[in-house]
Scaffold this active site. Structure first.
Site, short mmCIF file in Angstrom:
data_model
loop_
_atom_site.label_atom_id
_atom_site.label_comp_id
_atom_site.label_asym_id
_atom_site.label_seq_id
_atom_site.Cartn_x
_atom_site.Cartn_y
_atom_site.Cartn_z
N LYS A 177 0.84 -1.20 0.00
CA LYS A 177 0.00 0.00 0.00
C LYS A 177 0.88 1.26 0.00
O LYS A 177 0.62 2.21 -0.72
CB LYS A 177 -0.95 -0.03 1.21
CG LYS A 177 -2.03 -1.10 1.08
CD LYS A 177 -2.81 -1.38 2.36
CE LYS A 177 -3.81 -2.52 2.14
NZ LYS A 177 -4.57 -2.90 3.33
N GLN B 253 -4.55 -1.46 9.56
CA GLN B 253 -4.45 -2.80 8.98
C GLN B 253 -5.02 -3.85 9.95
O GLN B 253 -4.67 -3.87 11.13
CB GLN B 253 -2.99 -3.11 8.62
CG GLN B 253 -2.78 -4.40 7.86
CD GLN B 253 -3.44 -4.42 6.46
OE1 GLN B 253 -3.55 -3.39 5.81
NE2 GLN B 253 -3.88 -5.58 6.04
N ASP C 83 -11.05 2.63 3.87
CA ASP C 83 -11.34 1.19 3.79
C ASP C 83 -12.85 0.94 3.64
O ASP C 83 -13.26 -0.15 3.25
CB ASP C 83 -10.89 0.50 5.10
CG ASP C 83 -9.57 -0.23 4.94
OD1 ASP C 83 -9.29 -0.73 3.84
OD2 ASP C 83 -8.83 -0.31 5.94
#
Ligand code: GUN
Length: 301
Positions: A63, A107, A130
């Protein structure tokens, strides 16, 4: 009369995702340059990583690399496994009110002593790139504009790229996580995509009963070999979301990656299928970049 028997060699159609994600990232790079040339600050992403989970570290690195290649600003916050929940909450509060941050990503998974729910809920909906927060999940459910979770969004981009129709088709989603299965099902049933959707889970008694009739099968269980070629009909599309590490001493890293699907079993079948690696994982990263750009654009409006 001579009987003429002809044999046709059937082979599966590999839906490689590198070319799809490359195209997304190329377009995004051009849009980012334009955005910055107009006097805006570069889109910025804050990534929070807790502990030493090797897979999580790899995802976060990918990422960060993608953000760097696009000219995004990116900031990584690393914490030890034993970090207190309050410390993470406090960081998220700081990032929420920081005008220099467009997107925040924590994460997952997090260590057991931390409530993922509390952490995700704390991220401001406008920075939740997200798309996991209750506000964005709710907006998605009722068809309002929201940040769409990156993996299901990426799967739709792959279906679109390869011209795979969803309207009027039977889709089976195997897995009901908040990250993939649930949002995937909601998206596929939305007006415009118009699939008829069945969601299976670990208690589904006979998976094959559902998959064998499906036009599109999306497998997101986190278990290698969840289905093989005997589970699907000719002409079907199989999307493999899994990324599983299998010990392999012949590899330099000591493991190889396999999906949730027994890929090799599809070799001589008339089935379109995404590979692992080179599959949906690439799309997750590309869509995170899209969402971060979108967050930056909305803030600049
Ligand atoms: N863990 C597995 N997939 C994801 C994802 O898409 N986002 C985050 N934050 N964590 C994950």
């Amino acid at each position: 009369m001579t009987e003429c028997i002809s044999f046709m060699l059937i082979s599966m159609r590999r839906l490689g995702c590198r070319e799809v994600s490359d195209r997304v990232l190329e377009e995004l790079k051009a849009k980012t340059e334009l955005f910055i040339n107009k006097g805006n600050r570069a889109p910025s992403l804050a990534v929070v990583l807790v502990g030493e989970n090797e897979a999580s570290k790899t995802y976060v690195r990918k990422k960060e690399e993608a953000a760097e290649a696009l000219g995004f600003l990116h900031f990584q916050y690393n914490f030890n496994e034993d970090v207190r929940e309050s410390e993470l909450i406090s960081l998220i509060d700081t990032l929420n009110s920081d005008d220099g941050i467009d997107g925040i990503l924590v994460q997952l998974p997090l260590p057991k002593h931390i409530s993922e729910e509390n952490i995700i809920e704390r991220i401001s909906a406008e920075k939740d790139v997200d798309g996991f927060s209750p506000v964005n999940a709710g907006r998605l459910m009722i068809g309002e504009k929201s940040f769409v979770p990156c993996t299901p969004k990426g799967i739709l981009a792959v279906l679109r790229y390869y011209g795979i129709e969803t309207a009027g088709k039977k889709a089976v989603v195997i897995g009901r996580s908040n990250i993939v299965g649930k949002p995937m099902a909601v998206l596929l049933m939305q007006r415009g995509l118009d699939a008829t959707v069945t969601v299976c889970n670990t208690k589904t008694p006979d998976l094959k009963e559902y998959t064998s009739d499906a036009d599109i099968v999306i497998v997101a269980t986190g278990h290698p070999g969840t289905i093989d070629a005997s589970y699907v009909k000719d002409g079907a599309t199989v999307i493999d979301v899994g990324v599983n590490r299998i010990a392999d001493s012949s590899r330099e890293k000591g493991f190889r990656l396999v999906g949730d699907v027994d890929y090799k079993s599809f070799k001589n079948r008339d089935v379109s299928i995404t590979p692992v690696p080179g599959g949906i994982g690439l799309m997750t990263v590309a869509m995170l970049m899209e969402n971060t750009f979108e967050a930056a654009e909305r803030r600049a409006e």
